[in-house]
Design an enzyme around this catalytic site. Structure first.
Site, PDB file in Angstrom:
ATOM      1  N   CYS A   2       0.486  -1.466  -0.075  1.00 27.15           N
ATOM      2  CA  CYS A   2      -0.219  -0.041  -0.262  1.00 27.15           C
ATOM      3  C   CYS A   2       0.644   1.243  -0.011  1.00 27.15           C
ATOM      4  CB  CYS A   2      -0.794  -0.079   0.938  1.00 27.15           C
ATOM      5  SG  CYS A   2      -2.224  -1.701   1.343  1.00 27.15           S
ATOM      6  N   ARG A  27       3.938  -0.253  -5.105  1.00 23.66           N
ATOM      7  CA  ARG A  27       3.633  -0.667  -3.901  1.00 23.66           C
ATOM      8  C   ARG A  27       2.130  -1.632  -3.554  1.00 23.66           C
ATOM      9  NH1 ARG A  27       4.613   1.181   0.870  1.00 23.66           N
ATOM     10  NH2 ARG A  27       7.257   2.218   0.779  1.00 23.66           N
ATOM     11  N   TRP A  74      -2.749  -2.044  -1.800  1.00 22.64           N
ATOM     12  CA  TRP A  74      -2.409  -4.160  -1.467  1.00 22.64           C
ATOM     13  C   TRP A  74      -3.842  -4.450  -0.823  1.00 22.64           C
ATOM     14  CZ3 TRP A  74       0.096  -7.948   1.404  1.00 22.64           C
ATOM     15  CH2 TRP A  74       0.049  -9.170   0.653  1.00 22.64           C
ATOM     16  N   ASN A  98      -1.234   1.920   6.350  1.00 17.82           N
ATOM     17  CA  ASN A  98      -0.727   0.822   5.431  1.00 17.82           C
ATOM     18  C   ASN A  98      -0.396  -0.299   6.851  1.00 17.82           C
ATOM     19  OD1 ASN A  98       1.624  -0.213   3.752  1.00 17.82           O
ATOM     20  ND2 ASN A  98       2.694   0.994   3.808  1.00 17.82           N
ATOM     21  N   GLY A  99      -0.732  -1.184   6.319  1.00 17.98           N
ATOM     22  CA  GLY A  99      -0.160  -1.978   7.252  1.00 17.98           C
ATOM     23  C   GLY A  99      -0.874  -3.435   7.938  1.00 17.98           C
ATOM     24  N   GLU A 478      16.677 -17.932  -7.789  1.00 21.45           N
ATOM     25  CA  GLU A 478      16.332 -16.504  -9.174  1.00 21.45           C
ATOM     26  C   GLU A 478      15.694 -16.756  -9.701  1.00 21.45           C
ATOM     27  OE1 GLU A 478      15.892 -14.115  -7.432  1.00 21.45           O
ATOM     28  OE2 GLU A 478      16.496 -12.750  -9.089  1.00 21.45           O
ATOM     29  N   LYS A 482      11.990 -15.009 -10.996  1.00 23.00           N
ATOM     30  CA  LYS A 482      11.627 -14.353 -11.600  1.00 23.00           C
ATOM     31  C   LYS A 482      10.437 -15.236 -12.951  1.00 23.00           C
ATOM     32  CE  LYS A 482      13.025 -11.726 -10.303  1.00 23.00           C
ATOM     33  NZ  LYS A 482      14.205 -11.151  -8.899  1.00 23.00           N
ATOM     34  N   GLU A 485       6.936 -15.032 -10.665  1.00 20.45           N
ATOM     35  CA  GLU A 485       6.354 -14.195 -10.632  1.00 20.45           C
ATOM     36  C   GLU A 485       5.997 -13.189 -11.694  1.00 20.45           C
ATOM     37  OE1 GLU A 485      10.310 -12.008  -9.157  1.00 20.45           O
ATOM     38  OE2 GLU A 485       8.225 -11.314  -7.773  1.00 20.45           O
ATOM     39  N   HIS A 501      17.129 -37.026  -6.407  1.00 12.05           N
ATOM     40  CA  HIS A 501      16.758 -37.351  -5.317  1.00 12.05           C
ATOM     41  C   HIS A 501      15.920 -37.229  -4.682  1.00 12.05           C
ATOM     42  CE1 HIS A 501      20.534 -38.856  -3.027  1.00 12.05           C
ATOM     43  NE2 HIS A 501      21.340 -37.540  -3.906  1.00 12.05           N
ATOM     44  N   LYS A 600       5.785  -4.831  -4.439  1.00 13.06           N
ATOM     45  CA  LYS A 600       7.778  -4.066  -4.489  1.00 13.06           C
ATOM     46  C   LYS A 600       7.957  -4.509  -3.226  1.00 13.06           C
ATOM     47  CE  LYS A 600      11.536  -3.168  -6.075  1.00 13.06           C
ATOM     48  NZ  LYS A 600      11.746  -4.155  -7.547  1.00 13.06           N
TER      49      LYS A 600
HETATM   50  O1  M6R Z   1      12.679  -5.254  -0.981  1.00 19.25           O
HETATM   51  P1  M6R Z   1      13.172  -6.458  -0.876  1.00 19.25           P
HETATM   52  O2  M6R Z   1      14.868  -6.897  -1.258  1.00 19.25           O
HETATM   53  O3  M6R Z   1      13.422  -6.385   1.467  1.00 19.25           O
HETATM   54  O4  M6R Z   1      11.926  -7.629  -1.119  1.00 19.25           O
HETATM   55  C1  M6R Z   1      12.175  -8.891  -0.384  1.00 19.25           C
HETATM   56  C2  M6R Z   1      11.439  -9.699  -1.433  1.00 19.25           C
HETATM   57  O5  M6R Z   1      10.317  -9.056  -1.596  1.00 19.25           O
HETATM   58  C3  M6R Z   1      11.697  -9.353  -3.319  1.00 19.25           C
HETATM   59  O6  M6R Z   1      13.110  -9.772  -3.133  1.00 19.25           O
HETATM   60  C4  M6R Z   1      10.900  -9.941  -3.903  1.00 19.25           C
HETATM   61  O7  M6R Z   1      11.122 -11.581  -3.275  1.00 19.25           O
HETATM   62  C5  M6R Z   1      10.816  -9.659  -5.394  1.00 19.25           C
HETATM   63  N1  M6R Z   1       9.929  -9.291  -5.557  1.00 19.25           N
HETATM   64  C6  M6R Z   1      12.345 -10.558  -6.492  1.00 19.25           C
HETATM   65  O8  M6R Z   1      12.429 -10.505  -7.553  1.00 19.25           O
END
Ligand code: M6R
Length: 605
Positions: A2, A27, A74, A98-99, A478, A482, A485, A501, A600
């Protein structure tokens, strides 16, 4: 999670708030809304979905007024609907939040017993209804907001606006970030400085527990104990150019392309002018450190897992990594000889911040590796190391990941030197190798057309597997993150040695198995694992350099990468990982910069 913004301005604020919300849309983007006070009258507009819907709504039903608050959501409590969208209004007050208000159910029951109803499913509406209750009991607006704040448990950044009050806004920060912006005859509130960037560069960051009463003349801040608090006004440097797409189709494309420049600049910042020595802060001293813990969420956690290899091999330093949401609730055994590093792009991730607070008082040294230098993690760590990636807008983290890797690698070199594992000449040799990194990243980016072709093959599948060994194992994870998401394809990253395994049972002729394998010391082992996949008609995509591809023999699909020193491979191989996901998302037509369900900056736990 948010984004909130508030303006006491000299002009009509709805379009300005809308513009600020655009910069906060990273956000959350389930719904959005704005409330204003116009000639004493409080009114609001809300819309489901992205900001463009609110913008359309405002065309049909404009919202006049020079005082206003806005929100991009959000969803946590209550589905994304118009009724659940902020601002929430009860009588004479409107609130954006926000929270999470953790005790909202108890408060809601209490208010219901007093005959005060709610119309939404949100925790935030309870803040508005409770404030209304206090107003009805005769308290003034600021007093009513303060009385409400005293009853709230959980994490929040809040902004209150009142009917009949053209020159008053109340803000509060507890667990979620909030900044006060200082203009000329105008004052602002925002979730971050980015939101306020075109309006002002003079920012006051509220501390935990702070409350603020704002008029156009200034801000009166009180701390958690109700004492007057003097918080500094800092000048932030964020020009508009850093937050536009610079001709790219998406922020993600721009941010991927920026990596050579970002890494070059960060190297310059963290090294001596002649680039032969490190220039990290004096306080970052590993001499007496006997154990290191790296804590983060998501992509930052994979950067941590890569760095673990470096701290062990370059510095002989015992190193463990942890997911912040787990670490914060464990009982980590920490002491004066331990160091913990908290890695976060935003520096506001609730779990990572809570993990830092969990051990800060007991640990020898806490280090924040952050991209946003004014963030809570940067301010609350003993040592703050900026990764200097610049604003990262796309929800999927790209340039922040490789910038985190760079700072972690430099830290590992420092640890090696402090602990006597490396001498100055060895560090200088590593730094010389690092000077080639921007050029290698550019060479990897030049492979984009071939990567886009490979991505077409990924775009139609439901599942994908990424394999790697050593530092390529977290990189495989990683790459899978990507792809998940951005394109909503189920993907897993596995250590190639783990394949037999269990996951090998998944192999068939339809599921792509992307093998990340520079021709390093572990190459032959990885190729053996790849052969096990090929023997079962698996759909292998091998990403390696020319020598590696020649040695591996025929595979269904491959990508030729530049030759890279072992230490630099995780940076360079991050590029195809990012571009594969980007182009798969383009092919599937998903929302690249704002994938569904995500935000984000995850400021709720
Ligand atoms: O702001 P931060 O690096 O603490 O955020 C952590 C994760 O939320 C962030 O890396 C998330 O996994 C990304 N969307 C990955 O692309």
């Amino acid at each position: 999670m948010c984004g909130i913004v508030g303006i006491l301005g000299r002009h009509q604020v709805a379009p300005i708030i809308l513009d600020a919300l655009r910069r906060l849309e990273y956000r959350g983007y389930d719904s959005a809304g704005i409330a204003t006070v116009n000639e004493g009258r409080l009114d609001r507009r809300r819309a489901l979905g992205k900001l463009v819907n609110l913008s359309d709504h405002l065309v049909h039903e404009p919202l006049p007024g020079k005082a206003g608050i806005g929100h991009t959501r959000w969803a946590t409590h209550g589905a994304p609907t118009v009724v659940n969208a902020h601002p929430h209004r009860a009588g004479r007050v409107a609130v954006v939040h926000n929270g999470i208000i953790e005790n909202f159910r108890a408060l809601r029951a209490e208010l219901a017993a007093a005959g005060l109803a709610h119309e939404s499913d949100t925790d935030t509406e309870t803040v508005a209804v409770l404030t209304r209750h206090h107003l009805d009991q005769g308290l003034g607006p600021a007093e009513a907001a303060f009385a409400t704040l005293a009853r709230l448990e959980g994490a929040f950044a809040l902004a209150f606006l009142f009917d009949g009050e053209d020159d008053l806004m109340v803000g509060a920060r507890q667990g979620s970030p909030l900044a006060v912006g200082h203009g000329t005859g105008e004052m602002y509130l925002g979730s971050d400085a980015l939101a306020l960037a075109p309006l002002t560069d003079r920012i006051t960051y509220l501390e935990e527990g702070d409350r603020v009463v704002i008029t156009r003349d200034g801000a009166l801040i009180t701390d958690a104990q109700g004492r007057r608090a003097n918080r500094p006004v800092t000048t932030v440097r964020l020009d508009q150019a850093t937050v536009d797409k610079a001709g790219h189709r998406h922020f993600m494309a721009k941010e991927i392309a920026e990596q050579p420049a970002v890494l070059g600049a960060a190297l310059g910042f963290h090294c001596s002018p002649d680039k032969t020595a490190l220039a990290l802060p004096e306080d970052l001293d590993f001499t007496n450190t006997d154990r290191l813990t790296l804590v983060a969420c998501g992509t930052g956690h994979y950067a941590a897992q890569v760095a673990k290899y470096w701290f062990e091999s370059l510095a002989g330093l015992p190193c463990e990594t942890d997911i912040a949401s787990e670490y914060r609730y464990r009982h980590p055994v920490v002491g004066a000889a331990n160091m913990a590093v908290f890695i976060s792009q935003s520096g506001e991730t609730a779990d990572t911040l809570a993990a830092l607070r969990h051990v800060r008082a007991r640990i020898g040294c806490s280090v924040g590796v952050v991209n946003v230098p004014s963030s809570s993690i940067a301010r609350e760590s003993d040592v703050a190391l900026p990764v200097l990636a610049g604003p990262e807008i796309s929800v999927a983290s790209t340039k922040a990941f490789t910038a985190q890797l760079l700072v972690l690698l430099l830290m590992a070199l420092k640890a090696g030197q402090d602990r006597g594992h490396l001498d100055g000449a060895q560090v200088a040799a590593h730094l010389r190798a690092l000077q080639t990194l921007p050029g290698l990243m550019r060479a990897a980016l030049d492979r984009e057309p071939a990567i886009a072709d490979l991505a077409q093959g990924l775009a139609g599948v439901n599942h994908a597997l990424f394999l790697g060994r050593g530092p390529m194992f977290p990189l495989a994870a990683e790459a899978a993150l990507k792809l998940k998401e951005l394109s909503y394809i189920h993907a897993e990253g596995y250590a190639s040695g783990e394949l037999k395994h269990g996951p090998i049972a998944l192999i068939d002729e339809t599921m792509p198995v992307v093998v990340l394998a520079p021709r390093d010391g572990l190459f032959a082992k990885t190729v053996s694992n790849m052969q096990e996949v090929l023997a079962r008609q698996g759909r292998v995509v091998l990403i390696s350099d020319r020598a590696g591809l020649a040695e591996a023999g025929p595979v269904p699909d491959s990508l030729v990468m530049p030759e890279v020193p072992d230490l630099l491979a995780p940076f360079v191989y991050a590029v195809p990982a990012q571009l594969l996901a980007y182009h798969a998302a383009l092919a599937r037509g998903t929302d690249v910069d704002q994938p569904r369900n995500l935000a984000k900056s995850v400021t709720v736990e």
